[in-house]
Design a protein around this motif. Structure first.
Motif, PDB file in Angstrom:
ATOM      1  N   ALA A  46       0.831  -1.212   0.000  1.00 29.80           N
ATOM      2  CA  ALA A  46       0.000   0.000   0.000  1.00 29.80           C
ATOM      3  C   ALA A  46       0.864   1.261   0.000  1.00 29.80           C
ATOM      4  O   ALA A  46       0.567   2.243  -0.688  1.00 29.80           O
ATOM      5  N   ALA A  47       1.959   1.232   0.770  1.00 27.67           N
ATOM      6  CA  ALA A  47       2.859   2.383   0.804  1.00 27.67           C
ATOM      7  C   ALA A  47       3.529   2.590  -0.551  1.00 27.67           C
ATOM      8  O   ALA A  47       3.648   3.721  -1.041  1.00 27.67           O
ATOM      9  N   MET A  48       3.993   1.485  -1.163  1.00 32.80           N
ATOM     10  CA  MET A  48       4.594   1.576  -2.489  1.00 32.80           C
ATOM     11  C   MET A  48       3.592   2.102  -3.510  1.00 32.80           C
ATOM     12  O   MET A  48       3.925   2.909  -4.384  1.00 32.80           O
ATOM     13  N   LEU A  49       2.354   1.627  -3.405  1.00 29.93           N
ATOM     14  CA  LEU A  49       1.317   2.058  -4.350  1.00 29.93           C
ATOM     15  C   LEU A  49       1.113   3.564  -4.274  1.00 29.93           C
ATOM     16  O   LEU A  49       1.064   4.256  -5.299  1.00 29.93           O
ATOM     17  N   SER A  50       1.018   4.089  -3.059  1.00 26.68           N
ATOM     18  CA  SER A  50       0.735   5.521  -2.913  1.00 26.68           C
ATOM     19  C   SER A  50       1.878   6.372  -3.446  1.00 26.68           C
ATOM     20  O   SER A  50       1.659   7.407  -4.089  1.00 26.68           O
ATOM     21  N   THR A  51       3.129   5.947  -3.206  1.00 23.80           N
ATOM     22  CA  THR A  51       4.261   6.756  -3.663  1.00 23.80           C
ATOM     23  C   THR A  51       4.505   6.597  -5.160  1.00 23.80           C
ATOM     24  O   THR A  51       4.803   7.581  -5.843  1.00 23.80           O
ATOM     25  N   MET A  52       4.389   5.365  -5.685  1.00 28.18           N
ATOM     26  CA  MET A  52       4.580   5.181  -7.131  1.00 28.18           C
ATOM     27  C   MET A  52       3.473   5.858  -7.919  1.00 28.18           C
ATOM     28  O   MET A  52       3.702   6.380  -9.015  1.00 28.18           O
ATOM     29  N   PHE A  53       2.267   5.843  -7.379  1.00 28.84           N
ATOM     30  CA  PHE A  53       1.152   6.525  -8.029  1.00 28.84           C
ATOM     31  C   PHE A  53       1.487   7.987  -8.267  1.00 28.84           C
ATOM     32  O   PHE A  53       1.292   8.528  -9.362  1.00 28.84           O
ATOM     33  N   LEU A  54       2.037   8.624  -7.241  1.00 34.05           N
ATOM     34  CA  LEU A  54       2.397  10.041  -7.378  1.00 34.05           C
ATOM     35  C   LEU A  54       3.618  10.215  -8.268  1.00 34.05           C
ATOM     36  O   LEU A  54       3.647  11.104  -9.127  1.00 34.05           O
ATOM     37  N   TRP A  55       4.652   9.365  -8.076  1.00 26.58           N
ATOM     38  CA  TRP A  55       5.889   9.553  -8.837  1.00 26.58           C
ATOM     39  C   TRP A  55       5.663   9.280 -10.327  1.00 26.58           C
ATOM     40  O   TRP A  55       6.201   9.983 -11.182  1.00 26.58           O
ATOM     41  N   PHE A  56       4.878   8.257 -10.670  1.00 29.75           N
ATOM     42  CA  PHE A  56       4.527   8.010 -12.073  1.00 29.75           C
ATOM     43  C   PHE A  56       3.824   9.234 -12.647  1.00 29.75           C
ATOM     44  O   PHE A  56       4.128   9.690 -13.752  1.00 29.75           O
ATOM     45  N   GLY A  57       2.852   9.754 -11.890  1.00 27.65           N
ATOM     46  CA  GLY A  57       2.100  10.903 -12.373  1.00 27.65           C
ATOM     47  C   GLY A  57       2.986  12.110 -12.589  1.00 27.65           C
ATOM     48  O   GLY A  57       2.836  12.839 -13.579  1.00 27.65           O
ATOM     49  N   GLY A  94       9.883  12.198  -0.509  1.00 26.93           N
ATOM     50  CA  GLY A  94       8.809  11.395   0.067  1.00 26.93           C
ATOM     51  C   GLY A  94       8.791   9.986  -0.484  1.00 26.93           C
ATOM     52  O   GLY A  94       8.575   9.013   0.249  1.00 26.93           O
ATOM     53  N   ALA A  95       9.028   9.855  -1.791  1.00 25.56           N
ATOM     54  CA  ALA A  95       9.061   8.532  -2.404  1.00 25.56           C
ATOM     55  C   ALA A  95      10.249   7.714  -1.906  1.00 25.56           C
ATOM     56  O   ALA A  95      10.151   6.503  -1.698  1.00 25.56           O
ATOM     57  N   LEU A  96      11.384   8.380  -1.692  1.00 24.02           N
ATOM     58  CA  LEU A  96      12.578   7.666  -1.257  1.00 24.02           C
ATOM     59  C   LEU A  96      12.440   7.108   0.159  1.00 24.02           C
ATOM     60  O   LEU A  96      13.025   6.076   0.488  1.00 24.02           O
ATOM     61  N   LEU A  97      11.677   7.774   1.009  1.00 28.01           N
ATOM     62  CA  LEU A  97      11.503   7.273   2.367  1.00 28.01           C
ATOM     63  C   LEU A  97      10.855   5.897   2.394  1.00 28.01           C
ATOM     64  O   LEU A  97      11.048   5.125   3.338  1.00 28.01           O
ATOM     65  N   VAL A  98      10.092   5.571   1.355  1.00 32.59           N
ATOM     66  CA  VAL A  98       9.465   4.250   1.305  1.00 32.59           C
ATOM     67  C   VAL A  98      10.506   3.161   1.111  1.00 32.59           C
ATOM     68  O   VAL A  98      10.256   1.984   1.365  1.00 32.59           O
ATOM     69  N   MET A  99      11.710   3.536   0.671  1.00 34.21           N
ATOM     70  CA  MET A  99      12.792   2.562   0.564  1.00 34.21           C
ATOM     71  C   MET A  99      13.045   1.865   1.905  1.00 34.21           C
ATOM     72  O   MET A  99      13.416   0.695   1.945  1.00 34.21           O
ATOM     73  N   ILE A 127      -1.248   7.021   1.754  1.00 41.81           N
ATOM     74  CA  ILE A 127      -0.136   6.826   2.695  1.00 41.81           C
ATOM     75  C   ILE A 127      -0.631   6.978   4.128  1.00 41.81           C
ATOM     76  O   ILE A 127      -0.158   6.278   5.039  1.00 41.81           O
ATOM     77  N   LEU A 128      -1.591   7.858   4.377  1.00 48.20           N
ATOM     78  CA  LEU A 128      -2.153   7.989   5.720  1.00 48.20           C
ATOM     79  C   LEU A 128      -2.933   6.739   6.111  1.00 48.20           C
ATOM     80  O   LEU A 128      -2.877   6.291   7.265  1.00 48.20           O
TER      81      LEU A 128
END
Length: 479
Positions: A35-46, A136-141, A202-203
Motif C-alpha cells: 500500500a505504501a509503495m502504491l501511494s508513492t509510485m502513483f504520485l511519482w509516475f504521475g 517522500g518517495a525515497l523514504l518508502v525505501m 499513505i495515511l
C-alpha cells in the motif's frame, strides 16, 4: 507460548500457532508495504508523466529518474543501519510519517506556485516540487529494506524463495494498479488530485501499520549498537562471504545498463501514444511481475539461485534489445510484459541468497549497502544517457544519414533514436552477463549457498521477546 495456548483454551479463544502468527504478521507487513509503495509510485509516475508532457524534455525525465536512483544510493546504508538498530515496526512507522509530511509540502508548492512558473525548467519551482516529492518517495525505501529482513525473520529457511516470489507478485500487482491509475488519473483529473489521492493512501497505510504486531527476536549485537551510518560493519560482513562482493559488482554493472531504460522508457511510450494509453499499457505489462512472482512462489528458484539470476539476465537483455526494433505499440506491450515477468527472478534470487548467507542481525546494513552500490550505477547512466540521447542519438537517428545507417535494423518512426540506445545497451548487457558465468565469483557464491543457512533458526526465535502492542515504545533491538 505454552501459557498463552493454555489461557486461550480456558477462555475458549482461538490461539494461533507460532508459525501461523508469523505468517499472519508477514502477510500484514507485505500488504502494508504494498500500500505504501502504491501511494508513492502513483504520485511519482504521475509526476513523470506531467514533467514530460509539460516540458517535452527527455533531459528533465532522465534527471528525475537519475536523482531517484542517486537518492537510493546515498540513503541505502543509513537506512539499513536504522533497520538493524531499531525494531522493524518502528522504522516502518517513521517512514510512513515522513512520507506523509513531505507529500503535504509538495502539495503546498503545487497549489501556491503559478502553473507557468512551475513548468519552467529555468526556474527553481519545478525542481523544488519534484525534489520534495522525490524525498517522500525515497523514504518508502525503508519499508522495502525492512520487508527483506522480515522475510528472514518471519519465514522458515526452505520457504524464503517462495516468499520472495510472493513479494515480487505483490509488487507486480502494485505496479499494475499504479501504472493504469496514474495515467488515467493524470489525464482525467490532473496533478492536484494525484497528490491528494497519494496522501490519503499513505495515511491509510500508516493507520493500518499502527495496528500490526510483528514478532521480533531479541538480537544481541556482539559488536555493540550499530552506528547510525555503519559502512564498516556492512563491508566486513560482505567480504566475509566468499563471492558476495562479485555479486554486488555484477548487479551494479547490470543496473548501469538498466538505468538507460529507466530514463528513456516513459519518453519512448509517450512518443507512441497518449498518456492515458501509455499508463494502461505499462500497467497491463506489469502483470508480468505478478506472473513472474507467482511462478517463483509456486516453484521456487532451484538449487542454485545465482544461476537462475544470470539466466534471467540473459533473457532480459534479449527482450530489451528486441521489442524496439520496430515502432509498434503491440511490440512495446509484449516487450514490457516479458521484461516484467523476468525481473522478479533477478530480485528474488539475490534476496534469497543474501537471506541465507548474511547473519540476520547485520542484514539491514548489508541490504542497504548492496542497494546503495547497485543503485549508484543507474543515475550515472541516466544522467549520461539523457543528454546523449537528446543532443546526439535522437537527432542522428532521425537524420538521413542515421536512417541510412540503421534503417535496416530499426525501421522507420519518430522514436528510432531511443530505440538505438536500447539496442546498443542490450548488447552490452548480454556480453557482461555471459562473462559472469565464467568468473570465480560465480563458483564461490554457489558454494557459499550450498554450505547451509546461517539464519536457519531466526524465524523460530522471533516467537520469543515479542514487542508490546505500543509501536512507538522502546525502539532498540536488544544489545
Amino acid at each position: 507460548m505454552t501459557g498463552l495456548r493454555l489461557m486461550g483454551a480456558v477462555l475458549g479463544c482461538p490461539v494461533l500457532s507460532d508459525q501461523a502468527r508469523r505468517t499472519r504478521a508477514f502477510n500484514h507487513v507485505l500488504g502494508n508495504t504494498a500500500a505504501a509503495m502504491l501511494s508513492t509510485m502513483f504520485l511519482w509516475f504521475g509526476i513523470t508523466f506531467w514533467a514530460y508532457l509539460e516540458t517535452r524534455s527527455v533531459l528533465a525525465t532522465s534527471i528525475m529518474g537519475g536523482a531517484y536512483m542517486l537518492g537510493m544510493a546515498v540513503l541505502g546504508v543509513p537506512f539499513g543501519s536504522l533497520i538493524d538498530r531499531y525494531r522493524k515496526h518502528l522504522v516502518m512507522v517513521w517512514s510512513a510519517v515522513g512520507t506523509a509530511l513531505l507529500f503535504v509540502a509538495a502539495g503546498a508548492v503545487f497549489v501556491l506556485t503559478p502553473a507557468d512558473a512551475l513548468t519552467d525548467l529555468r526556474r527553481p519551482w519545478f525542481w523544488i516540487f519534484t525534489g520534495i516529492s522525490l524525498a517522500g518517495a525515497l523514504l518508502v525505501m525503508l519499508r522495502g529494506l525492512a520487508l527483506a529482513t522480515c522475510v528472514t525473520m518471519l519465514v522458515e529457511s526452505d520457504r524464503r524463495a517462495r516468499a520472495n516470489g510472493l513479494v515480487g507478485a505483490v509488487n507486480g500487482l502494485t505496479m499494475l494498479v499504479t501504472g493504469v491509475l496514474s495515467g488515467l488519473a493524470y489525464g482525467q483529473l490532473g496533478m492536484g488530485w494525484l497528490i491528494l489521492i497519494s496522501l490519503a493512501a499513505i495515511l491509510g497505510s500508516l493507520v493500518h501499520l499502527l495496528l500490526i504486531r510483528i514478532p521480533e527476536p531479541t538480537i544481541v549485537h556482539a559488536e555493540g549498537t550499530p552506528k547510525a551510518v555503519d559502512f564498516k560493519a556492512a563491508w566486513l560482513t560482505i567480504i566475509a562471504v566468499p563471492g558476495l562482493v562479485g555479486l554486488i559488482l555484477f548487479t551494479t554493472l547490470n543496473n548501469l545498463l538498466g538505468g538507460v531504460f529507466m530514463g528513456l522508457m516513459d519518453p519512448y511510450g509517450l512518443d507512441l501514444m497518449s498518456v492515458e494509453a501509455w499508463g494502461v499499457l505499462f500497467g497491463l505489462g506489469s502483470i508480468g511481475l505478478i506472473v513472474g512472482g507467482t511462478l517463483i512462489a509456486k516453484f521456487g528458484l532451484g538449487a542454485k539461485p545465482l544461476r537462475t539470476l544470470l539466466l534471467a539476465c540473459v533473457a532480459l537483455w534479449i527482450v530489451s534489445g528486441g521489442f524496439t526494433l520496430r515502432e509498434s505499440v503491440v511490440a512495446l506491450g509484449v516487450g514490457i510484459f516479458l521484461y516484467m515477468t523476468i525481473m522478479p527472478f533477478i530480485e528474488a534470487a539475490e534476496q534469497t541468497l543474501l537471506q541465507r548467507v548474511v547473519p540476520f542481525e547485520k542484514q539491514g546494513r548489508v541490504f542497504g549497502f548492496a542497494a546503495a552500490v547497485e543503485s549508484s550505477a543507474a543515475p550515472m547512466s541516466a544522467f549520461f544517457i539523457g543528454p546523449m540521447a537528446e543532443f546526439w542519438l535522437i537527432p542522428y537517428a532521425g537524420s538521413p544519414q542515421g536512417r541510412a545507417d540503421w534503417g535496416w535494423l530499426l525501421g522507420e518512426g519518430n522514436a528510432r533514436g531511443i530505440a538505438l540506445v536500447f539496442v546498443l545497451f542490450s548488447v552490452a548487457g548480454l556480453v557482461v552477463t555471459g562473462a559472469a558465468f565464467l568468473t570465480r565469483t560465480y563458483r564461490l557464491l554457489n558454494a557459499s549457498y550450498a554450505a547451509g543457512d546461517v539464519n536457519a533458526d531466526v524465524a523460530e526465535a522471533a516467537d520469543d521477546g515479542v514487542p508490546g502492542p505500543n509501536p512507538l515504545g522502546k525502539g532498540h533491538v536488544g544489545h
